[in-house]
Each structure stands twice: as C-alpha cells, then as structure tokens.
Scaffold this motif. Structure first.
Motif, short mmCIF file in Angstrom:
data_model
loop_
_atom_site.label_atom_id
_atom_site.label_comp_id
_atom_site.label_asym_id
_atom_site.label_seq_id
_atom_site.Cartn_x
_atom_site.Cartn_y
_atom_site.Cartn_z
N PRO A 72 46.72 33.15 32.86
CA PRO A 72 47.26 32.42 34.01
C PRO A 72 46.80 33.05 35.32
O PRO A 72 46.57 34.26 35.40
CB PRO A 72 48.77 32.54 33.82
N ASP A 73 46.67 32.21 36.34
CA ASP A 73 46.27 32.67 37.65
C ASP A 73 47.47 32.77 38.57
O ASP A 73 48.38 31.94 38.53
CB ASP A 73 45.24 31.69 38.24
N PHE A 80 40.39 34.97 37.29
CA PHE A 80 41.79 34.72 37.61
C PHE A 80 42.34 35.89 38.42
O PHE A 80 41.85 37.03 38.33
CB PHE A 80 42.61 34.53 36.33
N ILE A 81 43.36 35.61 39.22
CA ILE A 81 44.01 36.63 40.05
C ILE A 81 45.30 37.06 39.36
O ILE A 81 46.16 36.22 39.06
CB ILE A 81 44.28 36.08 41.46
N ARG A 82 45.41 38.34 39.10
CA ARG A 82 46.61 38.86 38.44
C ARG A 82 47.78 38.94 39.42
O ARG A 82 48.89 38.52 39.12
CB ARG A 82 46.34 40.24 37.85
N HIS A 83 47.52 39.48 40.60
CA HIS A 83 48.55 39.53 41.63
C HIS A 83 47.88 39.67 42.99
O HIS A 83 46.71 40.11 43.09
CB HIS A 83 49.54 40.68 41.39
N CYS A 84 48.60 39.34 44.04
CA CYS A 84 48.06 39.42 45.40
C CYS A 84 49.23 39.38 46.37
O CYS A 84 50.12 38.52 46.25
CB CYS A 84 47.10 38.28 45.66
N LYS A 138 50.97 39.12 50.34
CA LYS A 138 50.86 38.09 51.38
C LYS A 138 49.76 38.39 52.40
O LYS A 138 49.23 37.47 53.03
CB LYS A 138 52.20 37.92 52.08
N THR A 139 49.42 39.64 52.57
CA THR A 139 48.39 39.99 53.55
C THR A 139 47.00 40.08 52.91
O THR A 139 46.02 40.39 53.60
CB THR A 139 48.72 41.35 54.21
N TYR A 140 46.91 39.84 51.63
CA TYR A 140 45.63 39.87 50.90
C TYR A 140 44.96 41.24 50.97
O TYR A 140 43.73 41.35 50.99
CB TYR A 140 44.67 38.79 51.43
N THR A 141 45.77 42.28 51.04
CA THR A 141 45.23 43.64 51.05
C THR A 141 45.42 44.35 49.72
O THR A 141 44.71 45.30 49.41
CB THR A 141 45.89 44.47 52.16
N ASP A 142 46.38 43.91 48.93
CA ASP A 142 46.65 44.51 47.62
C ASP A 142 46.53 43.40 46.58
O ASP A 142 47.34 42.47 46.56
CB ASP A 142 48.04 45.13 47.59
N TYR A 143 45.53 43.49 45.73
CA TYR A 143 45.28 42.41 44.77
C TYR A 143 44.58 42.97 43.54
O TYR A 143 44.04 44.08 43.55
CB TYR A 143 44.43 41.31 45.40
N SER A 144 44.60 42.18 42.48
CA SER A 144 43.89 42.51 41.25
C SER A 144 43.31 41.23 40.67
O SER A 144 44.00 40.21 40.56
CB SER A 144 44.84 43.15 40.22
N VAL A 145 42.03 41.28 40.32
CA VAL A 145 41.30 40.11 39.82
C VAL A 145 40.73 40.43 38.45
O VAL A 145 40.25 41.55 38.21
CB VAL A 145 40.17 39.69 40.78
N GLY A 146 40.79 39.46 37.53
CA GLY A 146 40.25 39.65 36.19
C GLY A 146 39.23 38.59 35.84
O GLY A 146 39.07 37.59 36.54
N CYS A 147 38.53 38.82 34.75
CA CYS A 147 37.53 37.86 34.27
C CYS A 147 37.51 37.91 32.75
O CYS A 147 37.68 38.97 32.14
CB CYS A 147 36.15 38.18 34.85
N GLU A 148 37.30 36.77 32.14
CA GLU A 148 37.23 36.67 30.68
C GLU A 148 36.18 35.63 30.30
O GLU A 148 35.88 34.72 31.08
CB GLU A 148 38.60 36.30 30.10
N VAL A 149 35.63 35.80 29.11
CA VAL A 149 34.56 34.92 28.62
C VAL A 149 34.97 34.37 27.26
O VAL A 149 35.52 35.09 26.42
CB VAL A 149 33.23 35.68 28.51
N LEU A 150 34.68 33.09 27.06
CA LEU A 150 34.96 32.45 25.77
C LEU A 150 33.68 31.81 25.24
O LEU A 150 33.06 31.00 25.92
CB LEU A 150 36.04 31.37 25.92
N SER A 151 33.29 32.19 24.03
CA SER A 151 32.20 31.50 23.34
C SER A 151 32.80 30.32 22.59
O SER A 151 33.79 30.50 21.86
CB SER A 151 31.50 32.44 22.35
#
Length: 480
Positions: free
Chosen positions: A233-234, A258-262, A264-277
């Motif tokens: 989930p994003d 997808f974004i794990r969390h962020c 309100k000021t967009y200064t603290d965030y975590s982004v993930g990536c996944e691949v599906l065959s």
C-alpha cells in the motif's frame, strides 16, 4: 455342397490379410495424413504462413491438427510471432487500441472495451471487454480501512474477437445494446482505471480508487486475464507502476514504487520499490528509490525506466524540487537522471501536466508551457566516454484549442506523432510539415462496432477514452 462351402469360407477368413486370429486391437490401421501433411506443405512453410496471420486466425487454426496445435503452443513460435508483430509494425500503418472506460459511479459498475483502430477514419472494431461491478458496502469498508478488499472473479467465455480488415461502409448499421457483447466479468472494489500500459501484447490496468492495490493484466488478442497479487500500500493511496519485458530472461515484469510514510513538510519520508514477474505468486523487494517518486513514469527505454520525482530543496530540505530518477532494470537500482533545462526553474506543481514517454527510441518529456502548446524534449543516450545525456527540443506542437490533459502515445512509420487530449480527441503531428492534423474525436465522432458487425449505441454514464499503440501477441500471462 454345404460342407464344402463352409470349409472354403473358413479358409478365406483365416488368411492373414483378413486379420485371422489377430485381435482387433492389434490390427494395423492406416493413418491418413491431415492438415499441411495431407497437402504436402512442409512445416517450416506452415510456420511462416501462420506467423503472418492475426492472432485470432492463428488460434482458430490450432484445431486443424495436432501438429499445428503443438506448433502454436511452442514457446519458440510465441517468440517468433511477437518479433514478427513488433517488427512489421514499424513498416506499416499503426495498430492502436482504443479503450473506452465507462462507469456509473453511483451504481459502482462499468466496462472497459477494447477496440482496434487503424489510426485513420472513424470506425473502430470491437476486440474484447472487461465488465466490473462492486458492492457498495464492501467498497466503502475497503476505503475506510485504506485497502481494497474485494476479490477479482475473472471468467473467460471464449468468444471470438472482431473480424479483421472490415471497412466501415460494409458494416451493418443496425444498432444494438452496448452490453450485448461477450465479456469478462469481474467483481472489483474500484470505481475506474488509470492510464493503461502496454508491453509485448499485454495490457496492464491499474485501479484509480484511492488506497486500492488492485491491478489486472490481460491479453486482448488471446483473451487471457489475470489478477496480480496485492502490491504494497502507498501512504498517499496512489499507484506508481511501470511495465517492461526483461530482455535477459524473457519475463514480463511490473515495477511498483510506493511511499511508506511522509510528514507534512516532506522532509521525513521513506520510499520503497518492488518487482513482480508475471506468473510469480508475490512481489519481490528491490533497492529503495532515493527520492519521493511520483506517479509519472515512462516505458522501458534502453534498459531503464524513468520517474518524475520530488527532490529536497537545498534551502529548506522539503521535497519541492522536481527531478527525474532512473531505474536500471538489470541492476534493479535507482540513480538520478539529468533534467530538461526548463525543470530547473519549476516547482512540483508546475510538472502536473508533464509526462515521460518514448519517442523514436529515446526518452521523451512532454512539457506544456501554455494551455494550447506542447513541447517534446528528447534525451540522448549516454556514450561510453562518460558524458551525461543531453536534452534537446524535438518539436513544438500548437493545438487549435486549449486542453487539460495531453498524452503522446505513439508515432507512425511516416514520422507522424500521435497524441490524444482530454481523453477524447486524437491528433497527429506531421513532423516534416510541422502541421497538426485532427484525426478523430473518440467520444463524439468515432463509430464503434461489435463482433457481429453491428453499430454500438452508447450507454449513459461517465466516459473516458484512452489510446495506446498495440501489437498482437500470443504471450501468456500465467506461462510468462
């Protein structure tokens, strides 16, 4: 005399050519050749003939004989057909898919119809359909929980696709109800579908419902349909995905950021990536993107997929500066990519209409500096000397009216660039003459025909039309 006759009959019946005492099950039977063997056609010639036929005809010819069925099912033949289909498309008129996305939001139901369109005229022939409906209670519950909970129920009814090569003036003008055609029935928790991605004859559909993780892949030519496993989930409830074919393995893959969390000021965030065959039971995590990735993405171009991203501002640290990141499909890692010069002066709100696409084998940025003007910028490939890719202005397209959305989706073998605006109007830009040619209004002018060659009437409801370049294939989703 009677005894003599009876003895003679016994001698005749006991002769080897009549079988004698040999059991019936062991008697040799003459097998008559069938299919191409009966006509004396070598199998390599049969293969060359089949490769030049539409997928619909190839599937029908599987029933001629066992050898033809085995030939069509062979992975080698599938690869050859895909290569022939994509290569031939560069030297002949376009083959497009027009996807008419219809829904009645208050009833939470609708359809996505696939129509083949040659890139000229006003006639589009029915290919396939996906219908969907959802229970309002389950959908509300899914939205409240932040996830889409409804299951997909796909049914392939095996109906034939539209006949090929039909001229519009030869078709029956008798109107029929839009819902009379064969379809795939799907029970979903989504209200509509986003921009459709195409790869090797497969089409990826993404739900536009906020917080939905639902995605479908279908092959309109073979009518195969599959639900993808739930993706992560994003945080903002959107889907940033891309679709490509891995040249080293032959697998078709989906990349999802997808974004794990962020905050309100967009200064603290975590982004993930996944691949599906395709065909795999679960997504596989890969390296995280370095910045906040937006939903704007590109096809796979020269081994990379590109995303518009939000970079930290040097002064505030807030992710308000637009940029581009590249996902290397071999190493499955991200890296920053040079931006077009105009992006250096922009904010994230200014790139809302920007699009990343492919033009002539190069990465293309679609920039709209005015309400009626579009600039197409292309990036050169980096050479072995370590020089960075450079952006150059390919052309400027001036439309006869203002627009809200602009999608450049293909170009033809004569150098014309096709695009559609506001989910309705298709235009062609003649690069040599620098002229915009109006092709057709998919909503008001295009005539749609069903598989029985009857004109279709529209249902009341909300309509959105998409157009994508399309090459038919026998590529299987599950066997990918």
């Amino acid at each position: 005399m009677a005894c003599a006759s009876a003895g003679k009959r016994d001698m005749i019946m006991n002769q080897p050519r009549h079988g004698g005492d040999v059991p019936v099950a062991k008697r040799r039977r003459r097998v008559e050749p069938t299919g191409a063997a009966a006509a004396g056609i070598p199998e390599d010639i049969v293969e060359e003939i089949l490769l030049r036929l539409p997928v619909k005809s190839i599937l029908r010819f599987r029933s001629v004989c066992k050898s033809w069925r085995a030939m069509v099912a062979d992975p080698r033949f599938v690869r050859l057909q895909l290569h022939h289909s994509t290569t031939a498309a560069r030297h002949r008129p376009l083959s497009m898919l027009v996807l008419a996305d219809w829904c009645v939001p208050e009833q939470r139901r609708g359809t996505i119809d696939f129509f083949s369109y040659p890139g000229h005229g006003v006639a589009a022939d029915f290919a396939h359909r996906i219908t969907w409906s959802s229970n309002s209670k389950s959908t509300v519950a899914a939205a409240a929980d932040g996830y889409a909970a409804a299951d997909w129920d796909a049914v392939d009814d095996g109906a034939d696709a539209a006949d090929d090569g039909a001229a519009a003036d030869n078709l029956d003008d008798a109107a029929v109800d839009w819902d009379d055609d064969d379809d795939w029935d799907i029970d979903v928790g989504a209200i509509g579908w986003g921009l459709h991605l195409h790869c090797n004859g497969l089409v990826l559909l993404r739900s536009t419902m906020k917080y939905s993780t639902q995605m479908l892949v279908c092959n309109p030519a073979t009518k195969e349909l599959a639900e993808l496993p739930d993706c992560a989930p994003d945080y903002f409830g959107v889907q940033a995905v891309s679709f490509y074919a891995d040249q080293s393995t032959g697998k078709t893959k989906v990349v999802h950021c997808f974004i794990r969390h962020c905050n309100k000021t967009y200064t603290d965030y975590s982004v993930g990536c996944e691949v599906l065959s395709l065909g795999s039971p679960a997504w596989r995590p890969v390296a995280d993107p370095p910045y906040l990735v937006k939903t704007k993405t590109s096809p796979c171009i020269l081994g990379g997929i590109y995303w518009i991203a939000a970079l930290p501002s040097p002064s505030t640290g807030s992710c308000t500066t637009p940029g581009i990141v590249r996902f290397d499909v071999c190493s499955e890692e991200f890296a920053s990519f040079p931006c077009p010069p105009f992006m250096e002066r922009q904010k994230m709100s200014d790139v809302a209409c920007g699009e990343l696409t492919e033009l002539g084998g190069k990465l293309c940025y679609v920039h709209a500096p005015a309400d009626d003007r579009v600039e197409l910028w292309t990036a050169s490939a980096a050479d072995g000397g370590g020089s960075r890719p450079r952006w150059s202005l390919q052309c400027t397209v001036v439309l006869p009216h203002s627009f809200d959305t602009f999608f450049q989706f293909t170009y033809d073998y004569q150098g014309g660039i096709f695009f559609y605006v506001d989910y309705a109007m298709i235009y062609r830009y003649d690069v040599e003459r620098r002229v915009v040619e109006r092709v057709v209004d998919m909503l008001e002018e295009m005539t749609y025909f069903d598989s029985s060659r009857c004109k279709l009437d529209r249902c009341d409801g909300d309509w959105m039309h998409h157009a994508i370049q399309y090459s038919e294939s026998l590529v299987s989703i599950q066997a990918n």
